[in-house]
Design a protein around this motif. Structure first.
Motif, PDB file in Angstrom:
ATOM      1  N   LYS A   1      32.294  37.152  37.888  1.00 13.59           N
ATOM      2  CA  LYS A   1      33.315  36.117  38.086  1.00 13.59           C
ATOM      3  C   LYS A   1      34.609  36.480  37.374  1.00 13.59           C
ATOM      4  O   LYS A   1      35.701  36.319  37.923  1.00 13.59           O
ATOM      5  N   ARG A   2      34.506  36.984  36.154  1.00 16.00           N
ATOM      6  CA  ARG A   2      35.697  37.363  35.388  1.00 16.00           C
ATOM      7  C   ARG A   2      36.415  38.531  36.086  1.00 16.00           C
ATOM      8  O   ARG A   2      37.639  38.550  36.178  1.00 16.00           O
TER       9      ARG A   2
ATOM     10  N   ASP B   1      36.232  39.341  39.349  1.00 23.18           N
ATOM     11  CA  ASP B   1      36.753  38.902  40.641  1.00 23.18           C
ATOM     12  C   ASP B   1      38.043  38.104  40.518  1.00 23.18           C
ATOM     13  O   ASP B   1      38.837  38.060  41.457  1.00 23.18           O
ATOM     14  N   LYS B   2      38.273  37.461  39.365  1.00 17.48           N
ATOM     15  CA  LYS B   2      39.508  36.712  39.170  1.00 17.48           C
ATOM     16  C   LYS B   2      40.729  37.624  39.161  1.00 17.48           C
ATOM     17  O   LYS B   2      41.812  37.236  39.581  1.00 17.48           O
ATOM     18  N   SER B   3      40.558  38.847  38.660  1.00 19.14           N
ATOM     19  CA  SER B   3      41.705  39.746  38.512  1.00 19.14           C
ATOM     20  C   SER B   3      41.860  40.739  39.657  1.00 19.14           C
ATOM     21  O   SER B   3      42.799  41.518  39.660  1.00 19.14           O
TER      22      SER B   3
ATOM     23  N   SER C   1      42.286  41.581  43.700  1.00 18.14           N
ATOM     24  CA  SER C   1      42.607  41.073  45.034  1.00 18.14           C
ATOM     25  C   SER C   1      42.653  42.257  45.985  1.00 18.14           C
ATOM     26  O   SER C   1      43.203  43.311  45.673  1.00 18.14           O
TER      27      SER C   1
END
Length: 122
Positions: free
Chosen positions: A77-78, A80-82, A84
């Motif tokens: 999750k951490r 995937d946040k950064s 794109s």
């Protein structure tokens, strides 16, 4: 290192491997013995000890699996946040990356991009 608790597993490596906390020289020096002390006549037999150790290790392994799965999800999750992905639209020109190298050729000198002209997104 081997006696420190790891955040990802929730246990120390020693406990995961041996099913118990280690008895360190400093523990003996200060009089804090972590070893389980049995009264005379209450000591377990070898099969009882093995069964208790087996249960302990199974519980520890189960807990570690759950903790590592949870840690993996948190890391994903951490990450995937950064991240794109690239967004392409029809008509864009792109280079086609093909990392496969022909047999007998070295990757160091091989061109990993297909052709010398860009490809068109259709």
């Amino acid at each position: 290192y081997r006696t420190a608790f790891h955040e990802s597993s929730g246990y120390s490596p020693f406990r995961v491997n041996f099913g118990r906390s280690p008895l360190l020289p400093i523990d003996i020096a200060v009089g804090q013995l972590n070893a389980q002390v049995y009264e005379e006549g209450e000591e377990p037999t070898v099969p009882q000890y093995v069964e208790a150790l087996n249960k302990s290790l199974r519980k520890i392994f189960s807990d570690v699996r759950e903790q590592l799965a949870s840690a993996h999800d948190r890391s994903k999750k951490r990450y995937d946040k950064s991240v794109s992905g690239e967004k392409f639209v029809v008509g864009d020109q792109v280079w086609l990356f093909v990392p496969a190298v022909k047999q007998g050729r070295t990757k160091k000198l091989a061109s990993l991009w297909r052709d010398l002209t860009p490809w068109l997104i259709v």
